[in-house]
Design an enzyme around this catalytic site. Structure first.
Site, PDB file in Angstrom:
ATOM      1  N   LYS A   1      40.067  38.796  51.799  1.00 23.19           N
ATOM      2  CA  LYS A   1      41.316  39.178  51.138  1.00 23.19           C
ATOM      3  C   LYS A   1      42.353  39.592  52.181  1.00 23.19           C
ATOM      4  O   LYS A   1      41.978  40.015  53.275  1.00 23.19           O
ATOM      5  CB  LYS A   1      41.051  40.382  50.215  1.00 23.19           C
ATOM      6  CG  LYS A   1      40.270  40.073  48.959  1.00 23.19           C
ATOM      7  CD  LYS A   1      40.096  41.336  48.124  1.00 23.19           C
ATOM      8  CE  LYS A   1      39.264  41.079  46.878  1.00 23.19           C
ATOM      9  NZ  LYS A   1      39.921  40.195  45.896  1.00 23.19           N
TER      10      LYS A   1
ATOM     11  N   ARG B   1      31.170  37.471  39.322  1.00 27.92           N
ATOM     12  CA  ARG B   1      30.421  36.608  38.398  1.00 27.92           C
ATOM     13  C   ARG B   1      29.052  36.244  38.973  1.00 27.92           C
ATOM     14  O   ARG B   1      28.106  35.998  38.240  1.00 27.92           O
ATOM     15  CB  ARG B   1      31.266  35.372  38.063  1.00 27.92           C
ATOM     16  CG  ARG B   1      31.630  34.534  39.256  1.00 27.92           C
ATOM     17  CD  ARG B   1      32.813  33.619  38.993  1.00 27.92           C
ATOM     18  NE  ARG B   1      34.095  34.304  39.140  1.00 27.92           N
ATOM     19  CZ  ARG B   1      35.280  33.712  38.989  1.00 27.92           C
ATOM     20  NH1 ARG B   1      35.353  32.425  38.688  1.00 27.92           N
ATOM     21  NH2 ARG B   1      36.388  34.395  39.135  1.00 27.92           N
TER      22      ARG B   1
HETATM   23  N1  BES Z   1      37.430  42.215  42.413  1.00 31.66           N
HETATM   24  C1  BES Z   1      38.248  41.074  42.355  1.00 31.66           C
HETATM   25  C2  BES Z   1      39.205  41.069  41.167  1.00 31.66           C
HETATM   26  C3  BES Z   1      40.286  42.113  41.196  1.00 31.66           C
HETATM   27  C4  BES Z   1      41.531  41.813  41.687  1.00 31.66           C
HETATM   28  C5  BES Z   1      40.061  43.352  40.666  1.00 31.66           C
HETATM   29  C6  BES Z   1      42.535  42.754  41.658  1.00 31.66           C
HETATM   30  C7  BES Z   1      41.065  44.283  40.653  1.00 31.66           C
HETATM   31  C8  BES Z   1      42.308  43.987  41.137  1.00 31.66           C
HETATM   32  C9  BES Z   1      37.389  39.816  42.237  1.00 31.66           C
HETATM   33  O1  BES Z   1      36.164  39.874  42.861  1.00 31.66           O
HETATM   34  C10 BES Z   1      38.161  38.725  42.883  1.00 31.66           C
HETATM   35  O2  BES Z   1      38.370  38.796  44.057  1.00 31.66           O
HETATM   36  N2  BES Z   1      38.555  37.733  42.100  1.00 31.66           N
HETATM   37  C11 BES Z   1      39.311  36.648  42.583  1.00 31.66           C
HETATM   38  C12 BES Z   1      38.783  35.402  41.956  1.00 31.66           C
HETATM   39  C13 BES Z   1      39.310  34.137  42.564  1.00 31.66           C
HETATM   40  C14 BES Z   1      38.796  33.967  43.978  1.00 31.66           C
HETATM   41  C15 BES Z   1      38.904  32.967  41.710  1.00 31.66           C
HETATM   42  C16 BES Z   1      40.770  36.884  42.195  1.00 31.66           C
HETATM   43  O3  BES Z   1      41.035  37.396  41.123  1.00 31.66           O
HETATM   44  O4  BES Z   1      41.630  36.592  43.000  1.00 31.66           O
HETATM   45 MN    MN Z   2      36.300  39.317  44.911  1.00 32.50          MN
END
Ligand code: BES
Ligand code: MN
Ligand code: ZN
Length: 501
Positions: free
Chosen positions: A267, A341
């Protein structure tokens, strides 16, 4: 904080010794013969006080009362929302630090609905909540209430709502504590210890599995996420047994990523700190168990928490890797940041062994859900209309709202993979839904719902911190739908079907 509920009119409230007396004044206020009632009536008449929610007037040692300060505050028609508005305003006038109010009396001058009482308890708790674990000095300039007396015209009629609200506060505060803790103070091992300490409470047991046991179960998907971290994974199994063994439990599955860097699909740096709350789903499960131990309802509940860190590193999962889940389905990991997931799918397969009446997973799963619903409502996904109805209703009743999202099969198109049974991402569009479609593949053997709490479990900005959601929703759902009621429904439905054909 310590709450008590009492039958009180304004005269009774005025006679209580306290640091602050908050009087909720609604539009239908009818003054009694006492001095305080008279003051309220005079202030209303002079327009120095209005029943408009949040309008307030502060009096210092008013005659005929035992309080240091009285806060008269408008509460509109006394709806739950208006009571919340009124109490937020009233709490804003309280003093903080050593000289601050310790004993508070909050009096409903007229009628108090069950929901208004519930919201009063949660609002007061919220306003005086303080995270101190890694900032002990914060206590010096906070509003720290010791004892709160809620005065209502008829305590008996709102007692059950009050009891549930007080237990919910305990659960919410536990969830907040763990979601607020930085990841180095909330490792999978520490989270498991917190769960274990819950087993000291009535009717609760806790079992914690480590890497060896999880490998033996074949949770290849969960293990793959954990493999990049120095912190060993934990799989937590909590049970609350309030009913006979034969009664099928409701299973709650909480996402427990104690820190989500994204892994190799790392990230950006900005706000990455907030990914310490990626175990908000897990924290809410702990909170629900905390509250259940207090209320001791006649139901059975199982809590499952897969917990680990999502880290990059020499041993970390790589984009393109194919892993084998406990269900036997292979998964192509196209993005290591879609890790929630990957740990939940194995927990869902594990849930099958409980022959549950329903499984609800709770996860800070997607940024896309935050885009779709903001911070007001959690995303609710379920193929079962009945289960969705129950969860939506529980959200409204507890003011911990959710909103149903679709699960059309077309949304699963993007999850197709040339190298595995399924891919872990499905394109940018409708990201919250494709994530839910992925989970649904592992939830075929029971009634299932998924709550995406990415937008609701946490507040960003100046007041940054955990919200404790959706503990209130889940607890209301569990209490409002005991097994006897929900088991009867499908049977009548089936009988109807048979009769028709
Ligand atoms: N933990 C994150 C989702 C999240 C984002 C929670 C912002 C709280 C605030 C999750 O694991 C994630 O990174 N999801 C990705 C999925 C994508 C790679 C398909 C996302 O939402 O960007
Ligand atoms: Mn994630
Ligand atoms: Zn995550």
């Amino acid at each position: 904080m310590n709450f008590e509920l009492k039958t009180l009119d304004l005269a009774g409230a005025a006679a209580l010794k306290c640091d602050a007396l908050v009087v909720l004044v609604t539009a239908n206020f009818k003054p009694g013969a006492d001095a305080l009632s008279n003051q309220v009536a005079l202030a209303l008449k002079a327009d120095d006080l209005q029943s408009k929610p949040g309008k307030l007037l502060v009096l210092y040692r008013p005659m005929g009362t035992q309080c240091v300060r009285a806060v008269l505050v408008g509460a509109g028609e006394g709806t739950a929302k208006q009571v919340r508005q009124a109490l937020v305003a009233a709490m804003g006038t309280l003093r903080s630090g050593a000289a601050g109010e310790k004993k508070l009396v909050v009096c409903f001058a007229s009628n108090a609905s069950a929901q208004a009482v519930q919201v009063a308890v949660s609002t007061l708790a919220e306003a005086s909540y303080l995270y101190t674990t890694t900032k002990p000095k914060a206590a010096a300039d906070a509003v720290t209430l010791g004892r709160v007396t809620l005065g209502v015209p008829l305590a008996a009629s709102v007692k059950p709502a009050f009891t549930q609200a007080v237990a919910t506060v305990a659960g919410v505060e536990m969830a907040k504590e763990w979601a607020n803790r930085p990841a180095n103070h909330a490792t999978p091992t520490l989270l498991a210890q917190a769960a274990r300490s819950l087993s000291r409470l009535p009717k609760i047991t806790c079992e914690v599995l480590g890497p060896k046991e999880v490998a033996k179960l074949g949770m290849g998907s969960f293990m793959a996420v954990a493999q990049g971290s120095e912190q060993p994974l934990r799989f937590i199994v909590l049970t609350y047994s309030g009913a006979a063994k034969a009664q099928a439990p409701t299973v709650l599955v909480g996402k427990g990523i104690t820190f989500d860097t994204g892994g190799i699909s790392i990230k950006p740096a900005a706000e990455m700190d907030e990914m310490k709350y990626d175990m908000g789903g897990a924290a809410s499960v702990l909170g629900v168990f905390r509250a259940l131990a207090e209320l001791k309802p006649a139901i059975n509940v199982v809590g499952l928490i897969p917990t680990c860190e999502n880290m990059p590193g020499g041993r970390a999962l790589k984009p393109g890797d194919v892993v084998t889940s406990m269900s036997g389905q292979t998964i192509e990991v196209l993005n290591t940041d879609a890790e929630g997931r990957l740990i939940l799918c194995d927990a869902l397969t594990y849930a099958e062994r409980f022959k549950p009446r329903a499984v609800v997973d709770i996860a800070t799963l997607t940024g896309a859900c935050v885009v779709a619903l903001g911070h007001v409502r959690s995303g609710l996904f379920s193929a079962s209309d009945e289960l969705a109805k129950q969860l939506l209703a529980a959200g409204e009743a507890s003011m911990d709202l959710c909103w149903r999202m679709p699960l059309d099969d077309e949304y699963a198109e993007g999850l197709k993979s040339n190298f595995a049974d399924v891919a872990n991402i499905g394109g940018r569009m409708g990201g919250a839904i494709t994530a839910a479609k992925f989970l649904q593949r592992f939830a075929g053997k029971f009634d299932w719902a998924h709550l995406d709490v990415a937008g609701t479990a946490w507040k960003s900005g100046a007041a940054k911190g955990a919200t404790g959601r959706p503990v209130g929703l889940l607890l209301e759902f569990l209490l409002a739908n005991p097994i006897a009621k929900s088991a009867a429904k499908p049977r009548t439905k089936k009988a109807n079907l048979v009769a028709k054909t």
